[in-house]
Design a protein around this motif. Structure first.
Motif, PDB file in Angstrom:
ATOM      1  N   MET A 216       0.843  -1.197   0.000  1.00 28.23           N
ATOM      2  CA  MET A 216       0.000   0.000   0.000  1.00 28.23           C
ATOM      3  C   MET A 216       0.878   1.247   0.000  1.00 28.23           C
ATOM      4  O   MET A 216       2.072   1.179   0.269  1.00 28.23           O
ATOM      5  N   MET A 217       0.245   2.349  -0.238  1.00 26.66           N
ATOM      6  CA  MET A 217       0.923   3.635  -0.146  1.00 26.66           C
ATOM      7  C   MET A 217       1.328   3.867   1.305  1.00 26.66           C
ATOM      8  O   MET A 217       0.578   3.515   2.226  1.00 26.66           O
ATOM      9  N   GLU A 218       2.482   4.438   1.501  1.00 33.96           N
ATOM     10  CA  GLU A 218       2.957   4.720   2.850  1.00 33.96           C
ATOM     11  C   GLU A 218       1.960   5.607   3.595  1.00 33.96           C
ATOM     12  O   GLU A 218       1.369   6.512   3.021  1.00 33.96           O
ATOM     13  N   GLY A 219       1.773   5.303   4.865  1.00 35.13           N
ATOM     14  CA  GLY A 219       0.878   6.083   5.707  1.00 35.13           C
ATOM     15  C   GLY A 219      -0.550   5.569   5.755  1.00 35.13           C
ATOM     16  O   GLY A 219      -1.341   6.041   6.565  1.00 35.13           O
ATOM     17  N   GLN A 220      -0.881   4.601   4.907  1.00 35.25           N
ATOM     18  CA  GLN A 220      -2.223   4.029   4.917  1.00 35.25           C
ATOM     19  C   GLN A 220      -2.247   2.821   5.847  1.00 35.25           C
ATOM     20  O   GLN A 220      -1.292   2.048   5.895  1.00 35.25           O
ATOM     21  N   ARG A 221      -3.349   2.640   6.557  1.00 35.02           N
ATOM     22  CA  ARG A 221      -3.421   1.597   7.581  1.00 35.02           C
ATOM     23  C   ARG A 221      -3.744   0.225   7.004  1.00 35.02           C
ATOM     24  O   ARG A 221      -3.078  -0.754   7.301  1.00 35.02           O
ATOM     25  N   SER A 222      -4.823   0.137   6.225  1.00 33.48           N
ATOM     26  CA  SER A 222      -5.183  -1.176   5.679  1.00 33.48           C
ATOM     27  C   SER A 222      -6.223  -1.029   4.586  1.00 33.48           C
ATOM     28  O   SER A 222      -6.941  -0.039   4.512  1.00 33.48           O
ATOM     29  N   ILE A 223      -6.312  -2.054   3.758  1.00 32.49           N
ATOM     30  CA  ILE A 223      -7.328  -2.151   2.713  1.00 32.49           C
ATOM     31  C   ILE A 223      -8.477  -2.978   3.290  1.00 32.49           C
ATOM     32  O   ILE A 223      -8.259  -3.897   4.083  1.00 32.49           O
ATOM     33  N   ASN A 224      -9.688  -2.687   2.878  1.00 29.56           N
ATOM     34  CA  ASN A 224     -10.849  -3.456   3.315  1.00 29.56           C
ATOM     35  C   ASN A 224     -10.575  -4.948   3.143  1.00 29.56           C
ATOM     36  O   ASN A 224     -10.020  -5.383   2.131  1.00 29.56           O
ATOM     37  N   VAL A 225     -10.974  -5.748   4.136  1.00 23.04           N
ATOM     38  CA  VAL A 225     -10.661  -7.175   4.130  1.00 23.04           C
ATOM     39  C   VAL A 225     -11.280  -7.898   2.931  1.00 23.04           C
ATOM     40  O   VAL A 225     -10.661  -8.797   2.362  1.00 23.04           O
ATOM     41  N   ALA A 226     -12.477  -7.520   2.523  1.00 19.52           N
ATOM     42  CA  ALA A 226     -13.092  -8.184   1.365  1.00 19.52           C
ATOM     43  C   ALA A 226     -12.339  -7.851   0.078  1.00 19.52           C
ATOM     44  O   ALA A 226     -12.174  -8.713  -0.794  1.00 19.52           O
ATOM     45  N   VAL A 227     -11.858  -6.621  -0.029  1.00 23.81           N
ATOM     46  CA  VAL A 227     -11.075  -6.227  -1.204  1.00 23.81           C
ATOM     47  C   VAL A 227      -9.734  -6.957  -1.202  1.00 23.81           C
ATOM     48  O   VAL A 227      -9.303  -7.511  -2.226  1.00 23.81           O
ATOM     49  N   SER A 228      -9.069  -7.000  -0.053  1.00 26.76           N
ATOM     50  CA  SER A 228      -7.802  -7.731   0.063  1.00 26.76           C
ATOM     51  C   SER A 228      -7.995  -9.205  -0.264  1.00 26.76           C
ATOM     52  O   SER A 228      -7.174  -9.808  -0.977  1.00 26.76           O
ATOM     53  N   ALA A 229      -9.065  -9.776   0.255  1.00 31.94           N
ATOM     54  CA  ALA A 229      -9.344 -11.191  -0.013  1.00 31.94           C
ATOM     55  C   ALA A 229      -9.524 -11.429  -1.509  1.00 31.94           C
ATOM     56  O   ALA A 229      -8.981 -12.390  -2.059  1.00 31.94           O
ATOM     57  N   ALA A 230     -10.251 -10.554  -2.177  1.00 24.92           N
ATOM     58  CA  ALA A 230     -10.467 -10.712  -3.618  1.00 24.92           C
ATOM     59  C   ALA A 230      -9.151 -10.629  -4.386  1.00 24.92           C
ATOM     60  O   ALA A 230      -8.907 -11.418  -5.309  1.00 24.92           O
ATOM     61  N   MET A 231      -8.290  -9.685  -4.001  1.00 28.96           N
ATOM     62  CA  MET A 231      -7.008  -9.545  -4.683  1.00 28.96           C
ATOM     63  C   MET A 231      -6.160 -10.804  -4.505  1.00 28.96           C
ATOM     64  O   MET A 231      -5.602 -11.337  -5.474  1.00 28.96           O
ATOM     65  N   ILE A 232      -6.064 -11.276  -3.282  1.00 22.54           N
ATOM     66  CA  ILE A 232      -5.201 -12.417  -2.974  1.00 22.54           C
ATOM     67  C   ILE A 232      -5.768 -13.711  -3.535  1.00 22.54           C
ATOM     68  O   ILE A 232      -5.038 -14.523  -4.124  1.00 22.54           O
ATOM     69  N   VAL A 233      -7.065 -13.927  -3.392  1.00 16.57           N
ATOM     70  CA  VAL A 233      -7.686 -15.122  -3.970  1.00 16.57           C
ATOM     71  C   VAL A 233      -7.514 -15.120  -5.484  1.00 16.57           C
ATOM     72  O   VAL A 233      -7.231 -16.160  -6.085  1.00 16.57           O
ATOM     73  N   GLY A 234      -7.685 -13.958  -6.096  1.00 17.68           N
ATOM     74  CA  GLY A 234      -7.504 -13.875  -7.545  1.00 17.68           C
ATOM     75  C   GLY A 234      -6.112 -14.313  -7.975  1.00 17.68           C
ATOM     76  O   GLY A 234      -5.950 -15.063  -8.939  1.00 17.68           O
ATOM     77  N   GLU A 235      -5.084 -13.865  -7.247  1.00 20.17           N
ATOM     78  CA  GLU A 235      -3.715 -14.267  -7.571  1.00 20.17           C
ATOM     79  C   GLU A 235      -3.505 -15.752  -7.304  1.00 20.17           C
ATOM     80  O   GLU A 235      -2.884 -16.458  -8.113  1.00 20.17           O
ATOM     81  N   ALA A 236      -4.014 -16.240  -6.185  1.00 22.35           N
ATOM     82  CA  ALA A 236      -3.862 -17.667  -5.865  1.00 22.35           C
ATOM     83  C   ALA A 236      -4.540 -18.534  -6.919  1.00 22.35           C
ATOM     84  O   ALA A 236      -3.975 -19.549  -7.362  1.00 22.35           O
ATOM     85  N   MET A 237      -5.713 -18.129  -7.354  1.00 26.74           N
ATOM     86  CA  MET A 237      -6.417 -18.919  -8.376  1.00 26.74           C
ATOM     87  C   MET A 237      -5.764 -18.781  -9.742  1.00 26.74           C
ATOM     88  O   MET A 237      -5.724 -19.729 -10.516  1.00 26.74           O
TER      89      MET A 237
END
Length: 153
Positions: A126-147
């Motif tokens: 993420m961009m520096e200074g940002q805390r976190s991405i929404n968990v559903a969005v993160s899950a979609a990104m990571i699942v997409g790469e895993a699949m």
């Protein structure tokens, strides 16, 4: 259905869980919820976010972390934790078709003993200074790469 699984550790927000269940139903991976959740699993917000897709999602509920971890160890599956404290980018990990992708509570992530139990720890850069991405969005990104690596080759 893919052998890939996504686990939610004591999720806080029903709308995020519903969105993840909808994603799971559409892409064909299973979801494990490690309780206690911060809401009633039958919550109307969960149902609204998941719409009618929830019935098609392969969902397993585990009453606590110990039960989940005992089950996981009997399956021999690798546990991959998504964490803002990780050093490895999710795009650099070589995913396995039977991985369990673990996501922590929206409010606090996972405790240290859960973090320590993970076989791999990954992050979404993420961009520096940002805390976190929404968990559903993160899950979609990571699942997409895993699949992409394991199912859609």
């Amino acid at each position: 259905m893919a052998d890939l699984r996504l686990a939610l550790y004591q999720p806080d927000i029903p709308g995020n869980t519903g969105t993840i269940l909808r994603l799971a139903a559409c892409l064909g991976f299973a979801v494990d919820i490690i309780e206690p959740a911060g809401f009633d699993i039958s919550d109307r917000n969960l149902k609204r976010a998941g719409m009618d897709y929830i019935a098609a999602a392969a969902l397993t509920r585990h009453v606590n972390w110990d039960r989940f971890e005992n089950w996981r160890k009997t399956t021999g599956r690798r546990l991959v934790l998504a964490s803002t404290k990780a050093a490895e980018r999710y795009t650099d990990l070589q995913f396995r078709a039977d991985d369990i992708l673990l996501f922590g509570r929206e409010s606090s992530g996972v405790p240290d003993h859960v973090h320590a139990a993970a076989d791999a720890r990954i992050l979404v850069p993420m961009m520096e200074g940002q805390r976190s991405i929404n968990v559903a969005v993160s899950a979609a990104m990571i699942v997409g790469e895993a699949m992409r690596q394991t199912v859609w080759r």
